[in-house]
Design an enzyme around this catalytic site. Structure first.
Site, PDB file in Angstrom:
ATOM      1  N   TRP A   1       0.813  -1.221   0.000  1.00 19.69           N
ATOM      2  CA  TRP A   1       0.000   0.000   0.000  1.00 19.69           C
ATOM      3  C   TRP A   1       0.845   1.269   0.000  1.00 19.69           C
ATOM      4  CZ3 TRP A   1       1.589   2.751   4.091  1.00 19.69           C
ATOM      5  CH2 TRP A   1       2.110   2.060   5.179  1.00 19.69           C
ATOM      6  N   ASN A   2       2.136   1.191   0.313  1.00 22.52           N
ATOM      7  CA  ASN A   2       2.866   2.451   0.522  1.00 22.52           C
ATOM      8  C   ASN A   2       3.291   3.133  -0.786  1.00 22.52           C
ATOM      9  OD1 ASN A   2       4.776   0.493   0.057  1.00 22.52           O
ATOM     10  ND2 ASN A   2       6.238   1.281   1.556  1.00 22.52           N
TER      11      ASN A   2
ATOM     12  N   GLU B   1      11.204  -2.776  11.994  1.00 27.78           N
ATOM     13  CA  GLU B   1      10.926  -1.704  11.039  1.00 27.78           C
ATOM     14  C   GLU B   1       9.945  -0.719  11.689  1.00 27.78           C
ATOM     15  OE1 GLU B   1       9.263  -3.370   7.460  1.00 27.78           O
ATOM     16  OE2 GLU B   1      10.209  -1.874   6.201  1.00 27.78           O
TER      17      GLU B   1
ATOM     18  N   CYS C   1      10.134   1.424   2.555  1.00 29.21           N
ATOM     19  CA  CYS C   1      11.039   0.340   2.924  1.00 29.21           C
ATOM     20  C   CYS C   1      12.476   0.845   3.032  1.00 29.21           C
ATOM     21  CB  CYS C   1      10.950  -0.760   1.883  1.00 29.21           C
ATOM     22  SG  CYS C   1      11.186  -0.122   0.224  1.00 29.21           S
TER      23      CYS C   1
ATOM     24  N   LYS D   1      -2.130  -8.254  -7.990  1.00 33.94           N
ATOM     25  CA  LYS D   1      -3.002  -8.023  -6.836  1.00 33.94           C
ATOM     26  C   LYS D   1      -2.480  -6.838  -6.040  1.00 33.94           C
ATOM     27  CE  LYS D   1      -3.318  -9.015  -2.516  1.00 33.94           C
ATOM     28  NZ  LYS D   1      -4.088  -7.866  -2.039  1.00 33.94           N
ATOM     29  N   PRO D   2      -3.150  -5.682  -6.163  1.00 31.78           N
ATOM     30  CA  PRO D   2      -2.740  -4.531  -5.352  1.00 31.78           C
ATOM     31  C   PRO D   2      -3.162  -4.730  -3.890  1.00 31.78           C
ATOM     32  CG  PRO D   2      -4.269  -3.882  -7.128  1.00 31.78           C
ATOM     33  CD  PRO D   2      -4.290  -5.373  -7.028  1.00 31.78           C
ATOM     34  N   ALA D   3      -2.590  -3.921  -2.991  1.00 31.52           N
ATOM     35  CA  ALA D   3      -2.937  -4.009  -1.570  1.00 31.52           C
ATOM     36  C   ALA D   3      -4.383  -3.564  -1.348  1.00 31.52           C
ATOM     37  CB  ALA D   3      -1.986  -3.137  -0.760  1.00 31.52           C
TER      38      ALA D   3
ATOM     39  N   GLY E   1       6.601  -6.246  -0.301  1.00 28.73           N
ATOM     40  CA  GLY E   1       5.815  -6.174   0.925  1.00 28.73           C
ATOM     41  C   GLY E   1       6.662  -6.613   2.106  1.00 28.73           C
ATOM     42  N   SER E   2       5.997  -7.101   3.136  1.00 30.28           N
ATOM     43  CA  SER E   2       6.702  -7.437   4.375  1.00 30.28           C
ATOM     44  C   SER E   2       7.522  -8.725   4.224  1.00 30.28           C
ATOM     45  CB  SER E   2       5.690  -7.610   5.502  1.00 30.28           C
ATOM     46  OG  SER E   2       4.823  -8.675   5.182  1.00 30.28           O
TER      47      SER E   2
ATOM     48  N   GLU F   1      10.946  -8.069  -2.868  1.00 33.95           N
ATOM     49  CA  GLU F   1      11.393  -6.775  -2.326  1.00 33.95           C
ATOM     50  C   GLU F   1      10.733  -6.644  -0.965  1.00 33.95           C
ATOM     51  OE1 GLU F   1      13.549  -4.814  -3.576  1.00 33.95           O
ATOM     52  OE2 GLU F   1      13.702  -5.486  -5.641  1.00 33.95           O
ATOM     53  N   LEU F   2      11.501  -6.869   0.093  1.00 33.74           N
ATOM     54  CA  LEU F   2      10.885  -7.027   1.422  1.00 33.74           C
ATOM     55  C   LEU F   2      11.239  -5.870   2.358  1.00 33.74           C
ATOM     56  CD1 LEU F   2      11.502 -10.883   1.632  1.00 33.74           C
ATOM     57  CD2 LEU F   2       9.553  -9.657   0.657  1.00 33.74           C
TER      58      LEU F   2
END
Ligand code: NAP
Length: 482
Positions: free
Chosen positions: A155-156, A385, A288, A179-181, A232-233, A254-255
């Protein structure tokens, strides 16, 4: 204000058609600045996802073999469509995500720039002719699109994270199920509308909103999906890596990050403050690559803290759409609770709040930009984080101590350092276990360079010439008997 209504899609794009969930169920999307409803998007699940995968697999038969010149032309048209709609897309992004409009405009522009970059880069995705060990053979290495790609985004950065995935996938000739957030689905759906308008064939791009577990599960179970690209996370990334094993998909991740920002005594203090503000407070600290830990050398520590505090006080907090706003609301209540928890943990272990520290008077999910000094390695933000507008300042004495503290995390995405010592810069390059290193710069993302983390921050690169690699398979062909 430019209207975004023409880009507000309330259905999902599957196989070239705009549809709702099979059972009609919907998700309400709210504006974090006001708490008001923006609209509703479909709450899709496994059945709809399986249809999207089938559409993408069928479209791949022809799109995977399409002319390079045609793919380049479509990407160029997509770039232009994004920029023609920059203001409306930025308004939509701010409405669902909360970031200040100037940042949203920048996100649309860099997303478009990624599309243009991959339109250029795919023309150079060359194979190889390899010297053969005997005269009667010729050896060739050729490159081919991997097939159907699953793209899951956070979402960011709901627009530019999709750009980094769609750009290389479409350039290579892959088809996509995205699939978007759930917090920010509209920016992703708007990409669907624009790709349709510029002429992408049905099924090449499919965009689904709804249950992460069900959509993700169907994507990961499918043998037709040959690659998963996720931002994402780290926690969800690990789940997807495990799930990808059964069908042996290519994986790029990409975490999360935990960026150190090291300021040495010899730094240009004003430049360090300028870099610190952008590396910490961009998107309200919700990136991130945002600074998680400031390490400041003893000789410059107090001067740095005072200037950081003063600059933080000056940040204007408000709705992203208001002129002059530098800090919008956080994404939701859980994000605010997390920042509060980190501050109270630091206070209980001897930290000092020298700026902010409280929910903002505006209410909702607004939070005061905050500075905490006296940070120590046992405080939660040393390892977790933050993802919020909280600067944690640690003091250090020696370069070795700073590098060792900077590396004391499972993450390895971005690191920053301010120094004027050339030899030290190279020691930092070798010593810091990070995929992205900013020296005397607090913002380094650019389409020309590979973006990606080390350690548990992920695998694979987005952008740069490397950004295409994960979307292309290589085949080796030996022609014998010549
Ligand atoms: P998240 O909770 O991991 O969610 C990311 C995406 O994964 C969302 O679309 C989410 O869907 C989906 N998802 C959640 N559970 C899933 C599952 N079991 N199967 C499949 N998909 C699933 O992360 P976030 O809170 O949106 O984003 C913040 C995180 O992203 C931070 O850790 C940040 O550091 C990281 N990030 C990394 C980069 C980078 O380039 N390294 C860039 C930006 C952000 P729902 O929204 O429906 O839950």
């Amino acid at each position: 204000m430019t209207s975004y209504k023409h880009l507000l899609c309330e259905e999902n794009l599957i196989g070239g058609g705009w549809v709702g969930a099979d059972n009609g169920s919907k998700i309400t999307v709210t504006d974090p600045a006001t708490g008001k409803t923006i609209g509703h998007v479909p709450n899709c699940g496994r059945a709809e996802t399986n249809r999207a995968i089938a559409a993408a697999a069928s479209a791949f038969d022809s799109f995977g073999r399409s002319d390079l010149s045609q793919r380049v032309k479509l990407l160029q048209a997509l770039h232009d469509a994004l920029m023609d709609n920059q203001e409306a897309l930025a308004q939509l992004l701010t409405a669902e995500q909360g970031k200040p409009l100037f940042e949203a405009r920048g996100e649309i522009a860099i997303g478009a720039a990624y599309i243009r970059w991959f339109a250029e880069e795919i023309r150079r995705a060359k194979g190889e002719i390899v010297p053969a060990p005997t005269g009667d053979r010729r050896l060739f290495v050729t490159r081919h699109p991997v097939g159907v790609v699953a793209a899951i985004t956070p979402w960011n950065f709901p627009s530019s994270m999709l750009a980094r995935k769609l750009g290389p996938a479409l350039a290579a000739g892959c088809t996509v199920v995205a699939k978007p957030a759930t917090n920010t689905p509209y920016s992703g759906l708007a990409w669907g509308k624009l790709t349709e308008e510029v002429g992408y064939p049905a099924g090449v791009i499919n965009i689904l909103t709804g249950s992460a577990r069900d959509i993700g599960g169907a994507l990961m179970d499918s043998p037709h999906v040959r690659k998963v690209t996720f931002t994402g996370s780290t926690e969800v990334g690990k789940t997807l890596i495990r799930q990808s094993a059964d069908t042996v998909k290519k994986v790029s991740m990409e975490l999360g990050g935990n960026a150190p920002f090291i300021v040495f005594d010899d730094a240009d203090l004003d430049a360090a403050i300028e870099g610190a503000m952008i590396a910490k407070y961009r998107n309200m600290g919700q990136t991130c690559v945002c600074t998680n830990r400031f390490y400041v050398q003893a000789g410059i520590h107090d001067a740095f803290v005072e200037k950081l505090r003063a600059a933080t006080t000056d940040l204007q907090v408000g709705a992203g759409t208001e002129p002059g706003t530098m800090q919008g609301p956080l994404i939701n209540e859980a994000a605010v609770a997390k920042v509060e928890e980190l501050i109270s943990d630091a206070l209980s272990k001897g930290g000092n709040v020298v700026e902010g520290g409280q929910r903002h008077a505006l209410g909702g999910t607004y939070f005061q930009p905050t500075v905490v000094t006296g940070a120590t390695a046992d405080m939660s933000f040393a390892t977790e984080e933050i993802f919020g507008p909280l600067s944690a300042v640690f003091r250090f004495e020696t370069e070795e101590e700073a590098i060792s503290a900077a590396n004391a995390t499972e993450f390895g995405l971005a690191a920053y350092a301010y120094t004027r010592d050339l030899a030290r810069i190279f020691r930092l390059n070798e010593g810091l276990q990070y995929g992205l290193i900013g020296i005397n710069a607090g913002l380094i993302t650019t389409v020309e360079a590979p973006f990606g983390g080390l350690k548990q921050s992920g695998m694979g690169k987005e952008g740069g010439s490397q950004g295409l690699d994960d979307y292309l398979e290589s085949k080796y062909m030996c022609v014998a008997g010549l």
